[in-house]
Design an enzyme around this catalytic site. Structure first.
Site, PDB file in Angstrom:
ATOM      1  N   LYS A 128     -14.402  -1.335   6.894  1.00 30.91           N
ATOM      2  CA  LYS A 128     -15.620  -0.534   6.981  1.00 30.91           C
ATOM      3  C   LYS A 128     -16.785  -1.386   7.475  1.00 30.91           C
ATOM      4  O   LYS A 128     -16.751  -2.615   7.353  1.00 30.91           O
ATOM      5  CB  LYS A 128     -15.975   0.003   5.580  1.00 30.91           C
ATOM      6  CG  LYS A 128     -15.123   1.155   5.112  1.00 30.91           C
ATOM      7  CD  LYS A 128     -15.620   1.686   3.780  1.00 30.91           C
ATOM      8  CE  LYS A 128     -14.781   2.835   3.290  1.00 30.91           C
ATOM      9  NZ  LYS A 128     -14.839   4.041   4.139  1.00 30.91           N
ATOM     10  N   ARG A 137      -5.603   9.648   0.823  1.00 34.67           N
ATOM     11  CA  ARG A 137      -4.487  10.597   0.967  1.00 34.67           C
ATOM     12  C   ARG A 137      -3.145   9.901   0.777  1.00 34.67           C
ATOM     13  O   ARG A 137      -2.187  10.513   0.313  1.00 34.67           O
ATOM     14  CB  ARG A 137      -4.590  11.295   2.334  1.00 34.67           C
ATOM     15  CG  ARG A 137      -4.483  10.377   3.518  1.00 34.67           C
ATOM     16  CD  ARG A 137      -5.023  11.010   4.799  1.00 34.67           C
ATOM     17  NE  ARG A 137      -6.477  10.971   4.868  1.00 34.67           N
ATOM     18  CZ  ARG A 137      -7.190  11.489   5.854  1.00 34.67           C
ATOM     19  NH1 ARG A 137      -6.595  12.087   6.872  1.00 34.67           N
ATOM     20  NH2 ARG A 137      -8.502  11.407   5.836  1.00 34.67           N
TER      21      ARG A 137
HETATM   22  N1  BES Z   1     -13.571   6.699   0.381  1.00 35.36           N
HETATM   23  C1  BES Z   1     -13.725   7.094   1.734  1.00 35.36           C
HETATM   24  C2  BES Z   1     -14.523   8.376   1.882  1.00 35.36           C
HETATM   25  C3  BES Z   1     -16.008   8.270   1.704  1.00 35.36           C
HETATM   26  C4  BES Z   1     -16.791   7.668   2.674  1.00 35.36           C
HETATM   27  C5  BES Z   1     -16.593   8.809   0.609  1.00 35.36           C
HETATM   28  C6  BES Z   1     -18.158   7.612   2.486  1.00 35.36           C
HETATM   29  C7  BES Z   1     -17.964   8.772   0.436  1.00 35.36           C
HETATM   30  C8  BES Z   1     -18.752   8.156   1.381  1.00 35.36           C
HETATM   31  C9  BES Z   1     -12.372   7.332   2.368  1.00 35.36           C
HETATM   32  O1  BES Z   1     -11.346   6.518   1.922  1.00 35.36           O
HETATM   33  C10 BES Z   1     -12.518   7.075   3.821  1.00 35.36           C
HETATM   34  O2  BES Z   1     -12.752   5.974   4.180  1.00 35.36           O
HETATM   35  N2  BES Z   1     -12.383   8.127   4.618  1.00 35.36           N
HETATM   36  C11 BES Z   1     -12.516   8.035   6.013  1.00 35.36           C
HETATM   37  C12 BES Z   1     -11.365   8.785   6.621  1.00 35.36           C
HETATM   38  C13 BES Z   1     -11.230   8.571   8.088  1.00 35.36           C
HETATM   39  C14 BES Z   1     -10.789   7.166   8.378  1.00 35.36           C
HETATM   40  C15 BES Z   1     -10.207   9.559   8.584  1.00 35.36           C
HETATM   41  C16 BES Z   1     -13.834   8.661   6.417  1.00 35.36           C
HETATM   42  O3  BES Z   1     -14.210   9.688   5.865  1.00 35.36           O
HETATM   43  O4  BES Z   1     -14.508   8.092   7.274  1.00 35.36           O
HETATM   44 MN    MN Z   2     -11.257   4.696   3.001  1.00 30.75          MN
END
Ligand code: BES
Ligand code: MN
Ligand code: ZN
Length: 495
Positions: free
Chosen positions: A279, A353
């Site tokens: 990230k 997921r």
């Molecule tokens: N934990 C995150 C989702 C999230 C991001 C929650 C920001 C709250 C604030 C999740 O694991 C994630 O990283 N999701 C990605 C999915 C994408 C790579 C398909 C997202 O939402 O960017």
């Molecule tokens: Mn994630």
């Protein structure tokens, strides 16, 4: 906190603080009128100055009011009495509690007999008062050398509407307090930093709950045991972490042992770096909250055990840490889930997921009446709904409808997104049965589509709580959502 019901006349109540409601434009509620009469019209005089107008949530303290045996009389603004719906009533109660807490009042008496909340019975406000009392007393102290002062209030008493049985009011107070403490438990776990709240920490917290309640049996599966169950998908997320993944199994028995349970499944990513698909740095600290789904399951299990709900419930938590390292899963890697379906991991940041799918497959063994998973799953849910409403996706319309209704009652709302066939093909992979990524669009829906491949054997609903699980900015902290919704839903289920 202690709760009691006091139905004496307002001039006979001995307490540190009495709360009476005043409506918009200074219109006195029945209780305020009585206090006014006893105190030589002191309320009327204040209202006439327009220093206090009865706006929703407004408060004003009168010290040593004449004619009353209380040290303080707190005027609490109720806004427009015709617009006092559950949301406004909760806001009003919270304002009253916050003001009383600032006053250092050890005991507070709420005069609520004449207060009618739109489309709710007279019990609702008692339950909500107890819930708000508990949540208003939460303080984060664990990692601070200077502890926040605990709230001064030790006793809340209430004058409820007449015509309601004492027993049902007592029960409502108990329920509200149990919900509030479940919410606080979830907030506590959510707020702990990732270096303390690891998968093992979550497991030991759950174990402690199991020790506390006879009705609750807690088992923890190690990585070795999970690999024997072929949970290759869940384990691929923790592959890069030195912290061992845990599957937390909490079985609550409130009914005969052969009665099929309702199952809750929580995403427990104790820190989500994104893994190799690392990230960006901004606000990455907030990814310690990526276990808030798990925290809501643990909080809910504590509440149902406290309330002795007459059904069986299983809480499952997939607890992992998502880290990059030389042993981490890489984009393009293919893993085999417990269901046998192979998954191409196109993005290691879509890890929630991967954890949930194996836990959902594990849930099959209970032949559950319903399964609800709770997860901070997608940033897209935040973009869609902001922080007020949680995304709901389900393979069963009755279940979805019931969750929407419970959301209204508990003020912990959800709104449904479609889980239509058209979206499924976005998960096609050239190299595996399914990809863990559905492209840049409709992210909340494609994430749920992924999960739907693992939930065909039961009634299932998915709650994406990414927007509501915590607040950012100066008020940064976990909210404990959606414990109130889950308890409301489970309370409505019959054996
Ligand atoms: N934990 C995150 C989702 C999230 C991001 C929650 C920001 C709250 C604030 C999740 O694991 C994630 O990283 N999701 C990605 C999915 C994408 C790579 C398909 C997202 O939402 O960017
Ligand atoms: Mn994630
Ligand atoms: Zn995540």
């Amino acid at each position: 906190m202690k709760y009691s019901i006091k139905t004496g006349a307002v001039n006979n109540i001995i307490t540190d603080c009495i709360v009476v409601v005043v409506w918009n434009k200074g219109e006195l509620s029945e209780e305020a009128k009585l206090a006014d009469k006893l105190s030589d019209k002191s309320l009327s005089k204040i209202v006439r100055t327009e220093d206090f107008t009865g706006k929703l949530g407004e408060t004003l303290t009168i010290y040593n009011p004449a004619g009353l045996k209380t040290k303080r009389l707190l005027l609490l603004g109720g806004g427009d009495d015709k617009k006092l719906n559950s949301k406004n009533a909760a806001k009003m109660l919270k304002a009253g509690l916050d003001a009383a807490n600032k006053l250092n009042a050890g005991s507070v008496h709420f005069c609520l007999a004449s207060i009618e909340v739109k489309s709710q019975n007279s019990i609702w406000i008692c339950k909500r008062l107890a819930q708000e009392t508990e949540t208003a007393s939460y303080r984060y102290n664990e990692t601070k050398s200077k502890k926040a002062k605990a709230v001064a209030t030790k006793l809340i008493s209430i004058f409820p509407a007449s015509g309601t049985r004492r027993k049902s009011i007592e029960l409502a107070l108990k329920q509200g307090a149990a919900i509030g403490s479940g919410i606080n438990r979830a907030r506590h776990l959510g707020n702990l930093p990732g270096n303390i709240c690891t998968p093992s920490y979550l497991a030991s917290e759950a174990k402690e709950l199991g020790d506390k309640y006879n009705s609750l049996t807690v088992k923890i599966l190690s990585e070795k045991q999970m690999s024997r169950l072929n949970m290759g998908s869940l384990l691929s997320v923790s592959a890069g972490s030195a912290e061992e993944a845990k599957l937390i199994i909490m079985e609550y028995k409130g009914a005969k042992s052969d009665s099929k349970p309702h199952v809750l499944v929580g995403k427990g990513v104790t820190f989500d770096t994104g893994g190799i698909s690392l990230k960006a740095g901004a606000a990455m600290d907030e990814m310690k909250f990526d276990m808030c789904g798990a925290a809501s399951v643990i909080g809910t299990m504590a509440t149902v055990a406290q309330l002795k709900l007459p059904i069986n419930i299983v809480g499952l938590v997939g607890a992992v840490e998502n880290m990059p390292s030389s042993t981490a899963t890489k984009p393009g890697d293919i893993v085999t889930s417990m269901s046998g379906q192979t998954i191409e991991v196109l993005n290691t940041d879509a890890e929630g997921r991967l954890v949930l799918c194996d836990v959902l497959t594990y849930a099959e063994r209970y032949k559950p009446r319903s399964v609800i998973d709770i997860a901070t799953l997608t940033g897209a849910a935040v973009a869609t709904f902001g922080s007020h409403v949680n995304a709901l996706l389900s393979n069963n319309d009755a279940l979805a409808g019931s969750l929407i209704e419970c959301g209204e009652n508990s003020l912990d709302r959800v709104w449904q997104l479609p889980l239509w066939e058209e979206y499924q093909s976005l998960l096609n992979s050239n190299f595996a049965d399914i990809a863990n990524l559905g492209g840049p669009r409709a992210g909340t829906i494609t994430a749920a589509c992924f999960l739907s491949r693992f939930t065909e054997k039961f009634k299932w609903a998915h709650l994406d709580i990414a927007g509501s699980a915590w607040d950012s900015g100066a008020q940064k902290g976990a909210t404990g959502r959606p414990v109130a919704l889950l308890v409301e839903y489970l309370s409505q289920q019959k054996v």
